[in-house]
Design a protein around this motif. Sequence first.
Motif, PDB file in Angstrom:
ATOM      1  N   ALA A  13     101.587  56.702 -28.196  1.00  0.00           N
ATOM      2  CA  ALA A  13     102.241  57.834 -28.848  1.00  0.00           C
ATOM      3  C   ALA A  13     102.292  57.631 -30.357  1.00  0.00           C
ATOM      4  O   ALA A  13     102.051  58.560 -31.138  1.00  0.00           O
ATOM      5  CB  ALA A  13     103.643  58.007 -28.280  1.00  0.00           C
ATOM      6  N   LEU A  14     102.606  56.407 -30.791  1.00  0.00           N
ATOM      7  CA  LEU A  14     102.665  56.129 -32.224  1.00  0.00           C
ATOM      8  C   LEU A  14     101.296  56.285 -32.876  1.00  0.00           C
ATOM      9  O   LEU A  14     101.183  56.788 -34.001  1.00  0.00           O
ATOM     10  CB  LEU A  14     103.200  54.713 -32.445  1.00  0.00           C
TER      11      LEU A  14
ATOM     12  N   VAL B  25     108.483  61.913 -32.933  1.00  0.00           N
ATOM     13  CA  VAL B  25     107.808  61.056 -31.956  1.00  0.00           C
ATOM     14  C   VAL B  25     107.523  59.686 -32.556  1.00  0.00           C
ATOM     15  O   VAL B  25     107.713  58.651 -31.897  1.00  0.00           O
ATOM     16  CB  VAL B  25     106.507  61.727 -31.469  1.00  0.00           C
TER      17      VAL B  25
ATOM     18  N   GLN C 253     111.291  52.447 -29.736  1.00  0.00           N
ATOM     19  CA  GLN C 253     111.031  51.909 -28.398  1.00  0.00           C
ATOM     20  C   GLN C 253     110.194  50.645 -28.459  1.00  0.00           C
ATOM     21  O   GLN C 253     110.435  49.683 -27.720  1.00  0.00           O
ATOM     22  CB  GLN C 253     110.349  52.968 -27.537  1.00  0.00           C
TER      23      GLN C 253
ATOM     24  N   GLU D 161     102.358  61.210 -24.518  1.00  0.00           N
ATOM     25  CA  GLU D 161     102.336  59.762 -24.346  1.00  0.00           C
ATOM     26  C   GLU D 161     103.739  59.172 -24.412  1.00  0.00           C
ATOM     27  O   GLU D 161     104.054  58.211 -23.694  1.00  0.00           O
ATOM     28  CB  GLU D 161     101.458  59.116 -25.422  1.00  0.00           C
ATOM     29  N   LEU D 162     104.602  59.739 -25.224  1.00  0.00           N
ATOM     30  CA  LEU D 162     105.941  59.184 -25.370  1.00  0.00           C
ATOM     31  C   LEU D 162     106.861  59.610 -24.230  1.00  0.00           C
ATOM     32  O   LEU D 162     107.531  58.764 -23.617  1.00  0.00           O
ATOM     33  CB  LEU D 162     106.535  59.615 -26.710  1.00  0.00           C
TER      34      LEU D 162
ATOM     35  N   GLU E 296     105.243  57.477 -21.151  1.00  0.00           N
ATOM     36  CA  GLU E 296     106.065  56.344 -21.564  1.00  0.00           C
ATOM     37  C   GLU E 296     105.214  55.204 -22.132  1.00  0.00           C
ATOM     38  O   GLU E 296     105.352  54.044 -21.778  1.00  0.00           O
ATOM     39  CB  GLU E 296     106.925  55.848 -20.404  1.00  0.00           C
ATOM     40  N   ARG E 297     104.308  55.590 -23.018  1.00  0.00           N
ATOM     41  CA  ARG E 297     103.462  54.613 -23.718  1.00  0.00           C
ATOM     42  C   ARG E 297     103.710  54.773 -25.217  1.00  0.00           C
ATOM     43  O   ARG E 297     103.004  55.511 -25.902  1.00  0.00           O
ATOM     44  CB  ARG E 297     101.999  54.830 -23.384  1.00  0.00           C
ATOM     45  N   PRO E 298     104.733  54.122 -25.736  1.00  0.00           N
ATOM     46  CA  PRO E 298     105.093  54.335 -27.139  1.00  0.00           C
ATOM     47  C   PRO E 298     104.005  53.914 -28.120  1.00  0.00           C
ATOM     48  O   PRO E 298     103.869  54.524 -29.184  1.00  0.00           O
ATOM     49  CB  PRO E 298     106.366  53.496 -27.307  1.00  0.00           C
ATOM     50  N   ARG E 299     103.227  52.887 -27.791  1.00  0.00           N
ATOM     51  CA  ARG E 299     102.166  52.468 -28.714  1.00  0.00           C
ATOM     52  C   ARG E 299     101.094  53.546 -28.830  1.00  0.00           C
ATOM     53  O   ARG E 299     100.632  53.865 -29.931  1.00  0.00           O
ATOM     54  CB  ARG E 299     101.557  51.141 -28.261  1.00  0.00           C
TER      55      ARG E 299
ATOM     56  N   ALA F  60     109.024  56.403 -30.989  1.00  0.00           N
ATOM     57  CA  ALA F  60     108.065  55.413 -30.494  1.00  0.00           C
ATOM     58  C   ALA F  60     108.261  54.074 -31.195  1.00  0.00           C
ATOM     59  O   ALA F  60     108.214  53.008 -30.564  1.00  0.00           O
ATOM     60  CB  ALA F  60     106.644  55.922 -30.694  1.00  0.00           C
TER      61      ALA F  60
END
Length: 779
Positions: free
Chosen positions: A676-677, A696, A703, A666-667, A671-674, A700
């Motif tokens: 990924a977090l 990560v 970002q 995801e990160l 490219e979806r940091p939320r 995240a």
Amino acid sequence: MAADPATVAGGTARVAAPPGAATGLRGRLTAVARGDTPWVVLIAALLVWVATKAKTGDNLAVTTPPLLAITVISGLIAVASALWAPRGSRNWGAGTLLAALAVVVVTGLSITWSVSPESSWFEANRTFAYVAVMVGGAAAARLSPGRWQAPLGGVLLGSTLICALGLCYKVFPQDLPTELVFARLQDPLGYWNAVGALAAFALVLALWLGTRRDGYRPLNALAYPIAGLMVITLLLTYSRGGLAAAAVGIALWLALSPRRLHSLLVLAVGLLGGGFVAIWAFAKADLSTDKVVLVSREAAGTEFGVLLVAALVFLLVVGLVIEFATVFAGVGTLERRRLGTTILVAVALIPLAGFGLLATSERGLTGSISHAYDQITDPPVALPAGDPSRLTAVQSTRSNYWRQAFRLFDQQQLRGVGAGGFSAVQSRARRNDGAVARHAHGWIPQTMADMGLLGMLTQLALAVAFLVAAARAVGLRGPLRTGARTPERDGIAAAIGVVAAFAVTSVADWNWFVPAVALPMMLLAGWVVGRGAEAAFAGGGLGERAKLRLLSPRVGVATAALLVTLIGAFSLLQPWRADRANDEALNTLADAAGQTGPRRTALLAEARREAEHATDLDPLSTNAIRTRASERVASGDIDGARAYYQQIVDREPSAPGSWELLATFELRTAERPRAALKAAGIALKMAPTLRTAGEVAILATRQIAAKIQIRDQERAAKKAARNAKTAAGRKDTAVSTTAAAPSGTTATQQPGAVAPTAPAAPTTATSAAPAATTSTTAP
């Protein structure tokens, strides 16, 4: 026609050559071919192949072919035994073999509840292959009971060759990979304690070889250089577990064998010769310390090789002299007992001397014992050095792994986390007390974590069944207790010593997972339980082969054995085929990365088909699912790739690694940091020490914070722009209104007022335009 009972029972009786038998070289070659030699060579060759091919047993691709081969061979031996075993022999060891099969069944069932079904299938296949070898050994004992020396000789020869090959890497270090800069002897298995375990096996069997009451004397003399070679190997591995295993195996051999004095002589000669070479190597820093440059290692290796060969030749000469001098031939029973008593007293004084040294030390006896206990069990303790001082060090990090295993056991006490599941969820039990490990470094903690009480009780049942069968086979109970001593009973005692040595190494290590160590032990264990009470094989139609009938019980047992073998081979084969198909898919993806247009599209479609085929072969393979996700990413389908990573999470929700994998995707890819977090948070909640998940989460968070900052800045900029525009609009309105009003007049008029009239232009200027007038009035 029945065979000679003496020949079958003991395997040692000499039968006169029949008239017209071939003599000379041809006759000797024929005798060798009909004897145990081909089987000894075959077993040794298989053992060396397994050792050099499978190594530590962690890699599915290289471990499966040897396990598959030995499974098929063992199954065919079982089928042959069911069809052609002599009449009159009992099915010795049936209870032990059933207990072993129960271990396989429980291991296979753990797939249904495992935190890592893929790992559990691999462990179930491995266990099946090991038990197949045990069954094959028991079947061979029934099929050809007179060849009892073949498994012993095969394991001895194979272990010796493996250890000799490892020492060759000391002599020729240029053949080692450049990254292997450790001084400890670990090749060809890739693990020093596994090499030490094999050396312990060979040392016990060398005592049997050197004390045989019959046999070719020059061959018996080989026991002395073999013993010396194993002592060198044990010391150069710095394996404390290997030394302990050798000590227990030798002690058990001395307890069960009647030729104790001769055994001690073989051992003493081996210790002196091998110990001298090892001590010389310890004094050479280029051989005994880590991270030595290759040039220095090569020079020291040449010297070591010369000394090694000279020592082995010397030990062989000593062995020949002892064998032909018949040292103990003229020693009476009373003298033997006195000499044996003297040796036992000397051995008993060794621990007493050790206790005396501890009692006079600075810490005292109890303080020294307490300090040693703390060194073994204290998690923060430092690792022992990677040099010869390790042999006398007490500290170890194994207690860290044991703690982690028992934490996992506490989470699921009845059935554990599933076979092979320790490595998948070790991070859940790891605090700050140990590095990442694939195994718990101990049979009991590993079994308790993986299989829980169910697996532990099953394996204990197998251990008890083997002890009962071994006691019967060696004459401690059953019909052999009052029977005459035969050479085979000495061989069975040596085999039991090897099994005991393996048990010691398993207590504090993971040698069960190394095929080259576990397989010879299982072969000898199977032979011991299958041989049973050797007296039962004498007479009673022994040697007569029953006539086969299609509906006979023998055919039914053979058919069942063949069917189980085929099922096991199929189970072993499927993950291996899936792994190969997955490798092909990865290679195709790599080829597609450098292509464009229709060629790239075609390669991606091919990679997709290969990855789907891998999944069809092994539905439990997470590697194949990851490959399918990679293909979706290469095709630009991020949502499709995410679905595959989510599938891995759904399959192994209790494994922190699956969430960590999703978070990384995801990160770095989606490219979806939320998102990924969120995934990293779940992983870290289960295992706070996960490094990748922590990285990560940090990236995240940064970002997300950066995006929030950019968004706030953009909002502020827009607000400022709006405010500026509004202010500018007001200013422009005021300026334009002021500019439109004439000087000296009021721009705003009251309702009902009449606008002033501008003065009229002069009438004399005929060419001028008429003056403008304002006629606007209020409504």
